[in-house]
Design an enzyme around this catalytic site. Structure first.
Site, PDB file in Angstrom:
ATOM      1  N   TYR A   1     -12.180  -4.406  12.097  1.00 17.05           N
ATOM      2  CA  TYR A   1     -10.940  -3.647  11.954  1.00 17.05           C
ATOM      3  C   TYR A   1     -10.091  -3.765  13.222  1.00 17.05           C
ATOM      4  O   TYR A   1      -8.913  -4.118  13.181  1.00 17.05           O
ATOM      5  CB  TYR A   1     -11.265  -2.178  11.664  1.00 17.05           C
ATOM      6  CG  TYR A   1     -10.040  -1.314  11.504  1.00 17.05           C
ATOM      7  CD1 TYR A   1      -9.262  -1.392  10.352  1.00 17.05           C
ATOM      8  CD2 TYR A   1      -9.639  -0.445  12.515  1.00 17.05           C
ATOM      9  CE1 TYR A   1      -8.121  -0.608  10.208  1.00 17.05           C
ATOM     10  CE2 TYR A   1      -8.507   0.347  12.377  1.00 17.05           C
ATOM     11  CZ  TYR A   1      -7.754   0.257  11.219  1.00 17.05           C
ATOM     12  OH  TYR A   1      -6.621   1.024  11.079  1.00 17.05           O
TER      13      TYR A   1
ATOM     14  N   ARG B   1      -0.136   5.474  -1.631  1.00 12.44           N
ATOM     15  CA  ARG B   1      -0.962   6.583  -1.110  1.00 12.44           C
ATOM     16  C   ARG B   1      -0.950   6.594   0.420  1.00 12.44           C
ATOM     17  O   ARG B   1      -0.474   5.641   1.059  1.00 12.44           O
ATOM     18  CB  ARG B   1      -2.377   6.495  -1.641  1.00 12.44           C
ATOM     19  CG  ARG B   1      -3.165   5.333  -1.081  1.00 12.44           C
ATOM     20  CD  ARG B   1      -4.586   5.354  -1.613  1.00 12.44           C
ATOM     21  NE  ARG B   1      -5.517   4.964  -0.584  1.00 12.44           N
ATOM     22  CZ  ARG B   1      -6.708   4.425  -0.833  1.00 12.44           C
ATOM     23  NH1 ARG B   1      -7.104   4.240  -2.076  1.00 12.44           N
ATOM     24  NH2 ARG B   1      -7.507   4.097   0.154  1.00 12.44           N
TER      25      ARG B   1
ATOM     26  N   GLY C   1       0.835  -1.208   0.000  1.00 13.49           N
ATOM     27  CA  GLY C   1       0.000   0.000   0.000  1.00 13.49           C
ATOM     28  C   GLY C   1       0.861   1.245   0.000  1.00 13.49           C
ATOM     29  O   GLY C   1       0.549   2.231   0.659  1.00 13.49           O
TER      30      GLY C   1
HETATM   31  N1  NAD Z   1      -5.492   6.700   8.702  1.00 12.15           N
HETATM   32  C1  NAD Z   1      -5.618   6.328   9.953  1.00 12.15           C
HETATM   33  O1  NAD Z   1      -6.247   7.030  10.760  1.00 12.15           O
HETATM   34  C2  NAD Z   1      -4.976   5.060  10.457  1.00 12.15           C
HETATM   35  C3  NAD Z   1      -4.950   4.831  11.836  1.00 12.15           C
HETATM   36  C4  NAD Z   1      -4.361   3.675  12.325  1.00 12.15           C
HETATM   37  C5  NAD Z   1      -3.836   2.758  11.454  1.00 12.15           C
HETATM   38  N2  NAD Z   1      -3.872   2.991  10.118  1.00 12.15           N
HETATM   39  C6  NAD Z   1      -3.317   1.960   9.236  1.00 12.15           C
HETATM   40  O2  NAD Z   1      -2.354   2.521   8.383  1.00 12.15           O
HETATM   41  C7  NAD Z   1      -2.297   1.757   7.172  1.00 12.15           C
HETATM   42  C8  NAD Z   1      -2.363   2.696   5.976  1.00 12.15           C
HETATM   43  O3  NAD Z   1      -3.631   3.320   5.960  1.00 12.15           O
HETATM   44  P1  NAD Z   1      -3.924   4.771   5.350  1.00 12.15           P
HETATM   45  O4  NAD Z   1      -4.513   5.579   6.416  1.00 12.15           O
HETATM   46  O5  NAD Z   1      -2.730   5.266   4.619  1.00 12.15           O
HETATM   47  O6  NAD Z   1      -5.141   4.428   4.372  1.00 12.15           O
HETATM   48  P2  NAD Z   1      -5.296   4.420   2.783  1.00 12.15           P
HETATM   49  O7  NAD Z   1      -6.673   3.923   2.566  1.00 12.15           O
HETATM   50  O8  NAD Z   1      -4.870   5.694   2.198  1.00 12.15           O
HETATM   51  O9  NAD Z   1      -4.226   3.320   2.368  1.00 12.15           O
HETATM   52  C9  NAD Z   1      -4.467   1.951   2.492  1.00 12.15           C
HETATM   53  C10 NAD Z   1      -3.567   1.223   1.515  1.00 12.15           C
HETATM   54  O10 NAD Z   1      -3.911  -0.168   1.552  1.00 12.15           O
HETATM   55  C11 NAD Z   1      -4.048  -0.609   0.217  1.00 12.15           C
HETATM   56  N3  NAD Z   1      -5.042  -1.670   0.116  1.00 12.15           N
HETATM   57  C12 NAD Z   1      -6.322  -1.647   0.570  1.00 12.15           C
HETATM   58  N4  NAD Z   1      -6.961  -2.767   0.180  1.00 12.15           N
HETATM   59  C13 NAD Z   1      -6.067  -3.502  -0.530  1.00 12.15           C
HETATM   60  C14 NAD Z   1      -6.141  -4.751  -1.201  1.00 12.15           C
HETATM   61  N5  NAD Z   1      -7.252  -5.496  -1.255  1.00 12.15           N
HETATM   62  N6  NAD Z   1      -5.037  -5.182  -1.852  1.00 12.15           N
HETATM   63  C15 NAD Z   1      -3.909  -4.442  -1.848  1.00 12.15           C
HETATM   64  N7  NAD Z   1      -3.782  -3.273  -1.218  1.00 12.15           N
HETATM   65  C16 NAD Z   1      -4.857  -2.796  -0.577  1.00 12.15           C
HETATM   66  C17 NAD Z   1      -4.521   0.608  -0.575  1.00 12.15           C
HETATM   67  O11 NAD Z   1      -4.223   0.442  -1.943  1.00 12.15           O
HETATM   68  C18 NAD Z   1      -3.755   1.724   0.079  1.00 12.15           C
HETATM   69  O12 NAD Z   1      -2.496   1.896  -0.534  1.00 12.15           O
HETATM   70  C19 NAD Z   1      -3.455   0.770   7.249  1.00 12.15           C
HETATM   71  O13 NAD Z   1      -2.989  -0.498   7.646  1.00 12.15           O
HETATM   72  C20 NAD Z   1      -4.345   1.362   8.309  1.00 12.15           C
HETATM   73  O14 NAD Z   1      -5.146   0.389   8.950  1.00 12.15           O
HETATM   74  C21 NAD Z   1      -4.436   4.121   9.596  1.00 12.15           C
END
Ligand code: NAD
Length: 252
Positions: free
Chosen positions: A158, A17, A14
């Site tokens: 989640y 982005r 991922g």
């Molecule tokens: N944004 C927040 O508040 C937050 C908080 C805690 C943890 N996180 C974790 O951080 C990580 C990144 O999240 P983010 O906030 O950048 O969100 P985001 O939605 O921008 O990025 C998620 C990434 O996961 C990839 N992804 C999703 N489904 C997929 C699939 N089926 N196959 C391949 N790739 C897939 C997407 O392409 C994307 O690049 C995640 O694991 C998320 O759980 C985010």
């Protein structure tokens, strides 16, 4: 202190982005060859490649599919000539409230587990196999504050999946430390990304801001330096740890 990752090959799932993009950028700026994994948006992925050093490459895979996940690992090792650090960042947060029909709720649950936990577990397995044969390596798994504090009732799957990621990472650190494999968890709180936008659309930005001790929401760039440090080897004696990056909204 300047942290150099020159000569290291690092896979960021991922990575095109959100948090993954900021991580990929900083790893590349620190000299690593970054294997940027993306799911479906090729244009977005190509746009980040332009910002990275010339040793970095793109890899596509849908991580809800186990065979694509295994193939991703194989492709990265072949095309990048090895792997030193695996970063499991890809994840989904699906709004799934308890008023949904059982089958629909279960399919949200299953999809969440497939992407957040099964793919992470599978890539860790492939990483461990590779690192055992090649003198070691590092794994950095992105979990969430939700693993410790819990989430709302709309995000039960989640939170459960992210709890699994913590236990997985700690187990790897304990089991493979003597084989020079180190494993770290990062537990972000609310970070301003597309994923967070979905949440803010539901609950409003004020809800997120009220939750933290600082005046600004956490940005992806606030997480990248920690990942770089973990990848460098300078933090190896913290293997097994979880580091909160949540602006003091929850401290464990
Ligand atoms: N944004 C927040 O508040 C937050 C908080 C805690 C943890 N996180 C974790 O951080 C990580 C990144 O999240 P983010 O906030 O950048 O969100 P985001 O939605 O921008 O990025 C998620 C990434 O996961 C990839 N992804 C999703 N489904 C997929 C699939 N089926 N196959 C391949 N790739 C897939 C997407 O392409 C994307 O690049 C995640 O694991 C998320 O759980 C985010």
């Amino acid at each position: 202190m300047e942290v150099s990752l020159k000569g290291k090959v690092i896979l960021v799932t991922g990575g095109s982005r959100g948090i993954g993009r900021a991580i990929s950028k900083q790893l590349s700026d620190s000299g690593a060859a970054v294997a940027v994994h993306y799911n479906s948006n090729k244009e977005q992925a190509q746009s980040i490649l332009k910002e990275l050093n010339s040793d970095s490459q793109l890899f596509q895979a849908n991580l809800s599919d186990a065979s694509e996940t295994i193939n991703l690992f194989k492709q990265v090792v072949e095309k990048m000539n090895g792997l030193d650090v695996l970063i499991n960042n890809a994840g989904v947060a699906i709004y799934s409230d308890l008023t949904k029909k059982d089958d629909d709720w279960l399919s949200d649950w299953q999809f969440t587990m497939d992407v957040n936990l099964r793919a992470t577990g599978l890539l860790c397995k492939k990483g461990i196999e590779h690192f055992l044969e090649n003198g070691g390596g590092r794994i950095i798994n992105i979990s969430s504050r939700a693993a410790f504090r819990g989430d709302t009732s709309d995000y039960l799957a989640y939170a459960a999946s992210k709890g699994g990621v913590v236990a997985l990472t700690r187990s790897i650190a304990r089991a493979y430390g003597k084989n020079e494999i180190k494993a770290f968890t990062i537990a972000p709180g609310f970070v301003r990304t597309d994923m967070a936008q979905d949440f803010m659309d539901q609950y409003g930005e004020g809800f997120a801001l009220n939750d933290i001790a600082l005046n600004q929401l956490t940005e992806p760039k606030d997480l990248a330096p920690l990942v770089t440090l973990m990848a460098s080897g300078l933090m190896d004696h913290a293997t097994g740890c979880t580091i909160d990056v949540n602006a003091a909204s929850y401290v464990h």
